[in-house]
Design a protein around this motif. Structure first.
Motif, PDB file in Angstrom:
ATOM      1  N   VAL A  19       0.836  -1.201   0.000  1.00  0.00           N
ATOM      2  CA  VAL A  19       0.000   0.000   0.000  1.00  0.00           C
ATOM      3  C   VAL A  19       0.869   1.247   0.000  1.00  0.00           C
ATOM      4  CG1 VAL A  19      -1.597   1.326   1.441  1.00  0.00           C
ATOM      5  CG2 VAL A  19      -2.026  -1.072   1.020  1.00  0.00           C
ATOM      6  N   ALA A  20       1.942   1.232   0.775  1.00  0.00           N
ATOM      7  CA  ALA A  20       2.816   2.405   0.869  1.00  0.00           C
ATOM      8  C   ALA A  20       3.498   2.711  -0.451  1.00  0.00           C
ATOM      9  CB  ALA A  20       3.860   2.188   1.963  1.00  0.00           C
ATOM     10  N   SER A  49       2.705   6.763   4.396  1.00  0.00           N
ATOM     11  CA  SER A  49       1.709   5.771   3.980  1.00  0.00           C
ATOM     12  C   SER A  49       1.934   4.445   4.697  1.00  0.00           C
ATOM     13  CB  SER A  49       1.775   5.582   2.471  1.00  0.00           C
ATOM     14  OG  SER A  49       0.806   4.685   2.037  1.00  0.00           O
ATOM     15  N   PHE A  50       3.187   4.045   4.850  1.00  0.00           N
ATOM     16  CA  PHE A  50       3.485   2.813   5.583  1.00  0.00           C
ATOM     17  C   PHE A  50       3.045   2.921   7.036  1.00  0.00           C
ATOM     18  CE2 PHE A  50       6.397   0.374   8.301  1.00  0.00           C
ATOM     19  CZ  PHE A  50       6.108  -0.897   7.857  1.00  0.00           C
ATOM     20  N   LEU A  51       3.370   4.035   7.686  1.00  0.00           N
ATOM     21  CA  LEU A  51       2.981   4.203   9.090  1.00  0.00           C
ATOM     22  C   LEU A  51       1.462   4.262   9.243  1.00  0.00           C
ATOM     23  CD1 LEU A  51       5.658   6.765  10.334  1.00  0.00           C
ATOM     24  CD2 LEU A  51       5.562   4.310  10.769  1.00  0.00           C
ATOM     25  N   GLY A  52       0.780   4.903   8.309  1.00  0.00           N
ATOM     26  CA  GLY A  52      -0.681   4.975   8.375  1.00  0.00           C
ATOM     27  C   GLY A  52      -1.343   3.624   8.196  1.00  0.00           C
ATOM     28  N   LEU A  83     -12.870  -7.324   2.168  1.00  0.00           N
ATOM     29  CA  LEU A  83     -12.786  -6.163   1.290  1.00  0.00           C
ATOM     30  C   LEU A  83     -12.789  -4.859   2.088  1.00  0.00           C
ATOM     31  CD1 LEU A  83     -15.100  -7.297  -1.638  1.00  0.00           C
ATOM     32  CD2 LEU A  83     -12.611  -7.138  -1.607  1.00  0.00           C
ATOM     33  N   PHE A  84     -13.618  -4.777   3.132  1.00  0.00           N
ATOM     34  CA  PHE A  84     -13.602  -3.594   3.983  1.00  0.00           C
ATOM     35  C   PHE A  84     -12.270  -3.461   4.719  1.00  0.00           C
ATOM     36  CE2 PHE A  84     -18.352  -3.336   3.884  1.00  0.00           C
ATOM     37  CZ  PHE A  84     -18.408  -2.031   3.411  1.00  0.00           C
ATOM     38  N   ILE A  89      -7.280  -0.388   5.288  1.00  0.00           N
ATOM     39  CA  ILE A  89      -5.821  -0.347   5.299  1.00  0.00           C
ATOM     40  C   ILE A  89      -5.316   0.608   4.218  1.00  0.00           C
ATOM     41  CG2 ILE A  89      -3.734  -1.714   4.874  1.00  0.00           C
ATOM     42  CD1 ILE A  89      -5.154  -4.044   6.263  1.00  0.00           C
ATOM     43  N   ALA A  90      -5.923   0.560   3.046  1.00  0.00           N
ATOM     44  CA  ALA A  90      -5.544   1.493   1.980  1.00  0.00           C
ATOM     45  C   ALA A  90      -5.900   2.930   2.352  1.00  0.00           C
ATOM     46  CB  ALA A  90      -6.236   1.106   0.679  1.00  0.00           C
ATOM     47  N   LEU A  91      -7.038   3.124   2.988  1.00  0.00           N
ATOM     48  CA  LEU A  91      -7.432   4.459   3.433  1.00  0.00           C
ATOM     49  C   LEU A  91      -6.462   4.998   4.481  1.00  0.00           C
ATOM     50  CD1 LEU A  91      -9.633   6.656   3.163  1.00  0.00           C
ATOM     51  CD2 LEU A  91     -10.785   5.547   5.097  1.00  0.00           C
TER      52      LEU A  91
END
Length: 151
Positions: A19-20, A49-52, A83-84, A89-91
């Motif tokens: 994701v990051a 992004s990784f930390l989030g 999926l949620f 995680i992407a959000l």
């Protein structure tokens, strides 16, 4: 229990790195083009992004045993939870990337490797505590589930 914890730690790490790299690069490229500091902004955006996304991986609905194992089990509704989970995680990665590139850009550029490792280590300790707690809560000896890894 150990197999569940290590599989989730490794899985969440790889998912957060994925994701990051994807969202952090895109957001860093756009914000870096606006700032005219593309390379620094992409670095800060990927780290944020990784930390989030790792921070989102700590919350109990994601660390609960069986939350990610429901993919395709039962009817089509079993996949909605997974999926949620991926969506949140992407959000978390997107929000972490935006926060670091807009509010904490200078701080992340000055951040020493030692302090970054302490931050990541603290996040992993919180994830470890959350995984152990949820495993002990949902995988008691009276419940025999295939996702508890109690064999």
């Amino acid at each position: 229990m150990i197999a569940f914890i290590f599989s989730r730690l490794i899985g969440h790490t790889f998912l957060s790195i994925f994701v990051a790299v994807i969202f952090g690069s895109i957001i860093g490229l756009v914000v870096g083009a606006i700032r005219r500091r593309i390379q620094d902004t992409i670095y800060v955006s990927i780290v944020g992004s990784f930390l989030g996304s790792i921070l989102v991986c700590i919350i109990p609905p994601i660390t609960t045993p069986g939350s990610l194992e429901g993919w395709g089990v039962g009817s089509g509704l079993g996949s909605i939870v997974v999926l949620f989970t991926f969506f949140f995680i992407a959000l978390g990665g997107i929000v972490g990337s935006f926060i670091t590139t807009t509010f904490a850009f200078g701080w992340f550029l000055k951040l020493k490797t030692k302090w970054f490792l302490w931050i990541v280590g603290g996040l992993y300790m919180m994830m470890l505590i959350s995984l152990i707690y949820n495993h002990l809560m949902y995988c008691s000896s009276s419940i025999s589930s295939s996702f508890c890894y109690t064999k």
